[in-house]
Scaffold this active site. Structure first.
Site, mmCIF file in Angstrom:
data_model
loop_
_atom_site.group_PDB
_atom_site.id
_atom_site.type_symbol
_atom_site.label_atom_id
_atom_site.label_comp_id
_atom_site.label_asym_id
_atom_site.label_seq_id
_atom_site.Cartn_x
_atom_site.Cartn_y
_atom_site.Cartn_z
ATOM 1 N N LYS A 110 36.870 -40.212 31.576
ATOM 2 C CA LYS A 110 35.685 -39.711 32.298
ATOM 3 C C LYS A 110 35.857 -38.202 32.525
ATOM 4 O O LYS A 110 36.438 -37.542 31.673
ATOM 5 C CB LYS A 110 35.489 -40.508 33.584
ATOM 6 C CG LYS A 110 35.464 -42.024 33.289
ATOM 7 C CD LYS A 110 34.974 -42.864 34.411
ATOM 8 C CE LYS A 110 34.990 -44.333 33.983
ATOM 9 N NZ LYS A 110 34.457 -45.230 35.002
ATOM 10 N N HIS B 201 27.752 -45.840 28.033
ATOM 11 C CA HIS B 201 28.496 -46.155 29.260
ATOM 12 C C HIS B 201 27.509 -46.246 30.424
ATOM 13 O O HIS B 201 26.516 -45.514 30.456
ATOM 14 C CB HIS B 201 29.541 -45.075 29.528
ATOM 15 C CG HIS B 201 30.499 -45.467 30.606
ATOM 16 N ND1 HIS B 201 30.186 -45.366 31.938
ATOM 17 C CD2 HIS B 201 31.738 -46.020 30.544
ATOM 18 C CE1 HIS B 201 31.206 -45.816 32.657
ATOM 19 N NE2 HIS B 201 32.160 -46.231 31.837
ATOM 20 N N GLU C 253 27.595 -45.125 33.269
ATOM 21 C CA GLU C 253 27.362 -43.850 33.969
ATOM 22 C C GLU C 253 26.352 -42.996 33.211
ATOM 23 O O GLU C 253 25.553 -42.274 33.823
ATOM 24 C CB GLU C 253 28.707 -43.129 34.174
ATOM 25 C CG GLU C 253 29.537 -43.838 35.244
ATOM 26 C CD GLU C 253 31.039 -43.773 35.051
ATOM 27 O OE1 GLU C 253 31.532 -42.891 34.315
ATOM 28 O OE2 GLU C 253 31.739 -44.631 35.628
ATOM 29 N N GLU D 218 31.265 -54.100 30.410
ATOM 30 C CA GLU D 218 31.678 -53.439 31.646
ATOM 31 C C GLU D 218 30.677 -53.762 32.742
ATOM 32 O O GLU D 218 29.639 -53.093 32.857
ATOM 33 C CB GLU D 218 31.729 -51.921 31.437
ATOM 34 C CG GLU D 218 32.720 -51.470 30.388
ATOM 35 C CD GLU D 218 33.280 -50.083 30.678
ATOM 36 O OE1 GLU D 218 34.489 -49.964 30.772
ATOM 37 O OE2 GLU D 218 32.495 -49.135 30.838
ATOM 38 N N GLY E 74 35.362 -48.830 38.701
ATOM 39 C CA GLY E 74 35.861 -47.913 39.717
ATOM 40 C C GLY E 74 35.819 -48.470 41.131
ATOM 41 O O GLY E 74 35.967 -47.724 42.101
HETATM 42 P P1 13P Z 1 37.685 -48.217 35.859
HETATM 43 O O1 13P Z 1 38.797 -48.792 35.007
HETATM 44 O O2 13P Z 1 38.089 -46.994 36.596
HETATM 45 O O3 13P Z 1 37.044 -49.257 36.708
HETATM 46 O O4 13P Z 1 36.544 -47.726 34.816
HETATM 47 C C1 13P Z 1 36.124 -48.569 33.835
HETATM 48 C C2 13P Z 1 35.254 -47.811 32.922
HETATM 49 O O5 13P Z 1 34.155 -47.421 33.273
HETATM 50 C C3 13P Z 1 35.769 -47.523 31.570
HETATM 51 O O6 13P Z 1 34.764 -47.016 30.748
#
Ligand code: 13P
Length: 251
Positions: free
Chosen positions: A11, A95, A97, A167, A173
């Site tokens: 990220k 993703h 995000e 995911e 997160g």
């Molecule tokens: P985390 O492992 O920090 O939960 O993030 C997962 C993620 O979004 C990987 O692309």
């Protein structure tokens, strides 16, 4: 047999000063990961550094996003050819995000998938439901829609050249991981949906899990029959944690 893949999604984290230590730590542990592929996806500006340090090693690298355009007046964007120019093998598309914070919809994500694939990159297509969608009972509807955006437009053969990452947004997160059974159920659903179009592609397709995967839950998640690796956020920023997850995938 599907060879598992563990990809680190850094990220918007990492510095030029710190990247060497992290990558050297990962490289040093790769001897204990004989049966899994490993990749890191740093922020764009750290890709040259990653490429220089990882060339000739078992660790691949990739981008976190790409433009659908080849070149030109697209301020702030990065083209597929710029990623391949630096030896990227993978690129993450869609993703959550990007979808929620930057308004990327299914059609745009599918287009990015195809642009990446055509450029010779292996796209990692992210899918997953929000907490509200899970609680509404619409997880499969949402995941099917995200998957179908690529399947319907570009076909199963195109999907077969990429990787899917499930995911769940509520697990990213948050420290709240999907249970192995919850993840397995969605992974099996994804594989089944692809199998309805092309069984051979479905059988060979790697479906990664992402969302608070850590050393202490990785073994159980990786043991599920339809979980073929992980897309790792937070835990990919510490070499020992990332390697422990890679080892869990390697078996
Ligand atoms: P985390 O492992 O920090 O939960 O993030 C997962 C993620 O979004 C990987 O692309």
């Amino acid at each position: 047999m599907r060879k598992p893949l563990v990809a680190g999604n850094w990220k918007m984290n990492g510095t030029r000063a710190g990247v060497g230590e992290l990558l050297d730590g990962i490289k040093a542990g790769m001897g204990a990961v004989p049966n899994a592929e490993v990749a890191v996806c740093p922020p764009f500006v750290l890709i040259p550094e990653a490429a220089a340090r990882l060339a000739g090693t078992a660790v691949a690298w990739g981008g976190q996003n790409l433009s659908t355009h080849a070149s030109g007046a697209y301020t702030g964007e990065i083209a597929a050819s710029m990623l391949t120019d630096y030896g990227c093998k993978y690129v993450i598309v869609g993703h959550s995000e990007r979808r929620t914070l930057y308004g990327e919809d299914d059609a745009l994500v599918a287009e990015k998938y195809e642009v990446a694939r055509k450029a010779g990159l292996v796209p990692i297509l992210c899918v997953g439901e929000t907490l509200e969608e899970r609680e509404n009972g619409t997880t499969e509807v949402v995941v099917a829609r995200q998957l179908d955006a690529v399947l319907e437009r570009f076909g199963a053969a195109a999907l077969g050249q990429g990787v899917v990452a499930y995911e769940p947004v509520w697990a990213i997160g948050t420290g709240r991981t999907a249970s192995p059974q919850q993840a397995q159920d969605v992974h099996a659903f994804i594989r089944g949906r692809v199998a309805a179009r092309d069984r051979a592609v479905a059988d060979a397709l790697r479906v990664l899990y992402g969302g608070s995967m850590k050393p202490d839950n990785a073994v159980e998640l990786m043991a599920q029959p339809d979980i073929d690796g992980g897309l790792i956020g937070g835990a990919s920023l510490k070499a020992s944690d990332f390697l422990a997850i890679c080892k869990a995938a390697s078996g």
